[in-house]
Write a protein that holds these residues in place. Structure first.
Motif, PDB file in Angstrom:
ATOM      1  N   GLU A 114       4.282  -6.044  33.946  1.00  0.00           N
ATOM      2  CA  GLU A 114       3.043  -5.866  34.704  1.00  0.00           C
ATOM      3  C   GLU A 114       2.900  -6.838  35.873  1.00  0.00           C
ATOM      4  O   GLU A 114       2.620  -6.417  37.003  1.00  0.00           O
ATOM      5  CB  GLU A 114       1.838  -5.948  33.784  1.00  0.00           C
ATOM      6  N   ILE A 128       6.438   0.668  23.596  1.00  0.00           N
ATOM      7  CA  ILE A 128       6.226   1.455  24.805  1.00  0.00           C
ATOM      8  C   ILE A 128       4.813   2.050  24.818  1.00  0.00           C
ATOM      9  O   ILE A 128       4.143   2.078  25.857  1.00  0.00           O
ATOM     10  CB  ILE A 128       7.294   2.555  24.921  1.00  0.00           C
ATOM     11  N   ARG A 129       4.338   2.509  23.677  1.00  0.00           N
ATOM     12  CA  ARG A 129       2.982   3.053  23.617  1.00  0.00           C
ATOM     13  C   ARG A 129       1.962   1.996  24.013  1.00  0.00           C
ATOM     14  O   ARG A 129       1.043   2.252  24.803  1.00  0.00           O
ATOM     15  CB  ARG A 129       2.677   3.569  22.212  1.00  0.00           C
ATOM     16  N   ARG A 141       2.286   1.159  27.826  1.00  0.00           N
ATOM     17  CA  ARG A 141       1.699   2.199  28.681  1.00  0.00           C
ATOM     18  C   ARG A 141       0.172   2.131  28.678  1.00  0.00           C
ATOM     19  O   ARG A 141      -0.480   2.225  29.723  1.00  0.00           O
ATOM     20  CB  ARG A 141       2.142   3.577  28.191  1.00  0.00           C
ATOM     21  N   GLU A 180      -2.082   1.298  31.981  1.00  0.00           N
ATOM     22  CA  GLU A 180      -3.053   2.287  32.439  1.00  0.00           C
ATOM     23  C   GLU A 180      -4.456   1.706  32.505  1.00  0.00           C
ATOM     24  O   GLU A 180      -5.218   1.961  33.446  1.00  0.00           O
ATOM     25  CB  GLU A 180      -3.014   3.511  31.523  1.00  0.00           C
ATOM     26  N   ALA A 224       6.667   2.293  35.063  1.00  0.00           N
ATOM     27  CA  ALA A 224       7.266   3.453  34.392  1.00  0.00           C
ATOM     28  C   ALA A 224       7.904   2.987  33.093  1.00  0.00           C
ATOM     29  O   ALA A 224       9.015   2.452  33.093  1.00  0.00           O
ATOM     30  CB  ALA A 224       8.312   4.105  35.288  1.00  0.00           C
ATOM     31  N   TYR A 225       7.196   3.154  31.990  1.00  0.00           N
ATOM     32  CA  TYR A 225       7.714   2.723  30.695  1.00  0.00           C
ATOM     33  C   TYR A 225       8.459   3.873  30.021  1.00  0.00           C
ATOM     34  O   TYR A 225       7.984   5.013  29.996  1.00  0.00           O
ATOM     35  CB  TYR A 225       6.575   2.260  29.794  1.00  0.00           C
ATOM     36  N   ARG A 226       9.611   3.542  29.451  1.00  0.00           N
ATOM     37  CA  ARG A 226      10.446   4.561  28.820  1.00  0.00           C
ATOM     38  C   ARG A 226      11.066   4.017  27.544  1.00  0.00           C
ATOM     39  O   ARG A 226      11.589   2.908  27.527  1.00  0.00           O
ATOM     40  CB  ARG A 226      11.558   4.999  29.784  1.00  0.00           C
TER      41      ARG A 226
END
Length: 257
Positions: free
Chosen positions: A88, A107-108, A111, A115, A122-124
């Motif tokens: 971030e 990741i959840r 994100r 947000e 872009a989290y993957r």
């Protein structure tokens, strides 16, 4: 994490992921942004590693480190990004950040936090091996507090190095394998001070600067700097140092094409 972030690794075909490590950090995912929780040390450590990355990148790419968006337009991948504690602030500096982590819950959380803060990251839930095999390359590759958590450190580092564009940079941070690091990073941090959950680190998986340098250079990069990081208990702060006996960071570059 200093005396760590989630492990990162490989594809299902050729994995350097330690699945026990992934499960451990997945279970801690909800605590990533709790500055008084299990990730407290990481939050305290964050300013010194952020400054190290920003300043080295600005020197390399000819940017002003004091500019509000010093990394504007540079593509960056944060391998083993955890909850996004480092991703971030780098995005806030203007970098186009991709955060990778094999722990889906990390990741959840990452994100959701990005947000809520309006920060574009872009989290993957992918591995660096899969990303590299798909042909993606970046101006900056980060492997911060990751290499001590993977199964095959040299293979992981070589793959991460492969993600660096010609003329690009790679940064890594980890813990040296010394008796002092055993005393401070495991006995002190996990059992005495309880900064970290017990079992966070395995001393035998700590990596010496020479070992990390060999792995990075095997990936075609040139190590340009090695800097230690030490803790000041009086100020409860971390600072860069010539002492690499416990925590340290490296910077490396791929020669231009």
């Amino acid at each position: 994490m200093p005396v760590s972030q989630a492990s990162s690794g490989a594809s299902a075909r050729a994995s350097s992921i330690d699945r026990d490590e992934v499960a451990r950090f997945d279970a801690l995912a909800a605590t990533w942004w709790d500055e008084r929780g299990p990730m407290r040390v990481l939050h305290r450590f964050n300013p010194v590693r952020l400054a190290y990355i920003r300043d080295a990148a600005c020197r390399h790419f000819g940017r002003d480190p004091n500019a509000p968006f010093a990394l504007d337009g540079l593509s960056l991948v944060d391998v083993g990004c955890g909850g996004g504690v480092l991703s971030e602030p780098l995005a806030r500096l203007g970098a186009r950040v991709t955060g990778l982590d094999p722990a889906a819950e990390n990741i959840r959380v990452a994100r959701a936090h990005a947000e809520s803060e309006g920060v574009p990251v872009a989290y993957r839930s992918e591995t660096i091996e899969a990303v590299v095999d798909a042909g993606e390359r970046f101006d900056i590759v980060l492997a911060m507090e990751v290499v001590e958590h993977v199964v095959d450190m040299p293979a992981f580092v070589r793959k991460a190095a492969e993600a660096v564009k010609p003329g690009g940079l790679m940064f890594a941070a980890t813990i040296n394998r010394t008796m002092r690091s055993f005393a401070l990073a495991i006995v002190g941090a996990e059992y005495v001070l309880r900064w970290l959950p017990k079992g966070t680190h395995d001393w035998e998986k700590f990596v010496t600067p020479a070992e990390l340098t060999r792995a990075v250079e095997a990936g075609g990069l040139v190590v340009t700097d090695t800097t230690g990081v030490v803790y000041n208990p009086l100020g409860d702060t971390w600072r860069a140092s010539r002492d690499t006996g416990v925590n340290y960071m490296i910077a490396a570059e791929r020669p231009p094409a």
